[in-house]
Design a protein around this motif. Sequence first.
Motif, short mmCIF file in Angstrom:
data_model
loop_
_atom_site.label_atom_id
_atom_site.label_comp_id
_atom_site.label_asym_id
_atom_site.label_seq_id
_atom_site.Cartn_x
_atom_site.Cartn_y
_atom_site.Cartn_z
N UNK A 50 0.85 -1.19 0.00
CA UNK A 50 0.00 0.00 0.00
C UNK A 50 0.88 1.24 0.00
N UNK A 51 0.42 2.25 -0.73
CA UNK A 51 1.08 3.54 -0.70
C UNK A 51 0.04 4.57 -0.26
N UNK A 52 0.49 5.79 0.01
CA UNK A 52 -0.45 6.80 0.50
C UNK A 52 -0.87 6.50 1.93
N UNK A 53 -0.01 5.82 2.69
CA UNK A 53 -0.35 5.46 4.07
C UNK A 53 -0.13 6.65 5.01
N UNK A 54 -0.83 6.60 6.13
CA UNK A 54 -0.73 7.70 7.11
C UNK A 54 0.23 7.33 8.23
N UNK A 55 0.91 8.35 8.76
CA UNK A 55 1.81 8.12 9.91
C UNK A 55 1.00 8.09 11.19
N UNK A 56 1.26 7.08 12.02
CA UNK A 56 0.70 7.07 13.36
C UNK A 56 1.88 6.79 14.28
N UNK A 57 2.37 7.83 14.92
CA UNK A 57 3.62 7.70 15.66
C UNK A 57 4.74 7.38 14.69
N UNK A 92 3.84 -4.37 3.43
CA UNK A 92 4.71 -3.31 2.88
C UNK A 92 3.89 -2.04 2.69
N UNK A 93 4.21 -1.04 3.52
CA UNK A 93 3.41 0.20 3.54
C UNK A 93 4.33 1.41 3.36
N UNK A 94 3.87 2.32 2.50
CA UNK A 94 4.69 3.49 2.20
C UNK A 94 3.82 4.75 2.24
N UNK A 95 4.47 5.88 2.44
CA UNK A 95 3.72 7.12 2.66
C UNK A 95 3.29 7.81 1.36
N UNK A 96 4.17 7.90 0.40
CA UNK A 96 3.85 8.72 -0.77
C UNK A 96 2.71 8.09 -1.59
N UNK A 97 1.78 8.88 -2.06
CA UNK A 97 0.66 8.33 -2.86
C UNK A 97 1.07 8.10 -4.31
N UNK A 98 1.99 7.15 -4.47
CA UNK A 98 2.55 6.82 -5.78
C UNK A 98 2.45 5.31 -5.96
N UNK A 99 2.85 4.83 -7.13
CA UNK A 99 3.02 3.38 -7.27
C UNK A 99 3.91 2.91 -6.13
N UNK A 100 3.60 1.73 -5.53
CA UNK A 100 4.33 1.33 -4.32
C UNK A 100 5.86 1.32 -4.46
N UNK A 151 10.93 4.09 -2.93
CA UNK A 151 12.17 4.82 -3.26
C UNK A 151 12.23 6.17 -2.54
N UNK A 152 11.08 6.82 -2.40
CA UNK A 152 11.02 8.11 -1.68
C UNK A 152 11.55 7.97 -0.26
N UNK A 153 11.40 6.74 0.27
CA UNK A 153 11.87 6.48 1.64
C UNK A 153 13.22 5.77 1.63
N UNK A 154 13.89 5.81 0.46
CA UNK A 154 15.19 5.15 0.28
C UNK A 154 15.11 3.65 0.59
N UNK A 155 13.96 3.08 0.22
CA UNK A 155 13.77 1.63 0.40
C UNK A 155 13.47 1.01 -0.95
N UNK A 156 13.37 -0.30 -0.93
CA UNK A 156 13.02 -1.00 -2.16
C UNK A 156 11.78 -1.84 -1.88
N UNK A 157 10.85 -1.86 -2.81
CA UNK A 157 9.70 -2.76 -2.66
C UNK A 157 10.23 -4.19 -2.76
#
Length: 266
Positions: free
Chosen positions: A70-77, A104-112, A117-123
């Motif tokens: 999932x992308x476009x996830x919200x931060x909770x803590x 696998x959850x990411x913040x930016x509302x982009x393709x996962x 990559x925005x978080x310097x990670x790899x799917x």
Amino acid sequence: MRLSATSKRPDPRKNAPAEAPAALQQSPEDCRGLFVIGTDTGAGKTYVAALIAASIRAEGYRVGVYKPAASGCNKSGRTLVSEDAQRLWNAAGKPGSLSAVCPQRFAAPLSPHLAALEEHKELDQKKLRTGLTYWTRRSEFVVVEGAGGLLSPMGPTQYVADLVREFGFPIVVVAPNRVGVINQTLQTLLAASSLCDKIPIAGVVLTDVFPPEHFDPSMPGNRAELELRCVPPVLAHVEHGAKRFARDLRWSNFAARSIHGAAPTH
Ligand SMILES: Nc1ncnc2c1ncn2[C@@H]1O[C@H](COP(=O)(O)OP(=O)(O)OP(=O)(O)O)[C@@H](O)[C@H]1O
Ligand SMILES: C[C@H](N)[C@@H](CCCCCC(=O)O)NC(=O)O
Ligand SMILES: [Mg+2]
């Protein structure tokens, strides 16, 4: 059904335990599933997949739910929360663990993979696939939701369609009841028949993503137009705010074992 403990269906009136006991674990290939895809992002996949999961659960089955990423996830803590995963998990009766619904959850509302990559990670391509096994081992049915549409990317050269093909469960196409839906649905069906040609298409579900005050003149006629033009059946039309399907559909009958015998484990 080869349940090691019992082949008796649980009483739907009783609250199932949050975690299926180890004794109820089954061979992953016995799990039946559906892969819910959409004509686009925001098409209503989560809304409809949640209704399907709740409906199969109400039939008395143990249901798992899986969103590979999932992308476009919200931060909770310090953790990222996928609203989709939460909705699916609630609808299924909170089986297993929430984090396994969408590992696998990411913040930016982009393709996962781009959000990663925005978080310097790899799917993690392997985890997209192995994450399903958690559910096929403990559920009689699993409802999988993709991210975006069938040709939304899941990596530099990967697409949602690759997961649909590899998981091998019948497809449900969710289509939003708004102008443009005919073209988008037919394109999705064409893409599915070409890229996932061995995978059965259970049908199309039209959903009223907009409330009645956002009326557009295509809305009353879209179902009939789709019925006229689609080869797979239009299984349901979900009205805005509906809590269940209007017609008594036995969703368990549309689900099937993976065409591969077992969904991929690597
Ligand atoms: N029948 C319905 N009644 C009320 N709201 C609906 C209905 N169908 C869809 N929606 C709403 O439309 C919006 C988009 O739906 P949803 O989040 O299910 O789309 P999606 O295809 O899962 O999107 P994503 O690609 O982000 O996963 C949401 O706000 C959802 O609540
Ligand atoms: C951010 C969106 N909501 C969605 C990802 C959609 C990617 C669409 C890419 C594309 O097809 O152009 N994420 C998700 O379903 O988790
Ligand atoms: Mg969704």
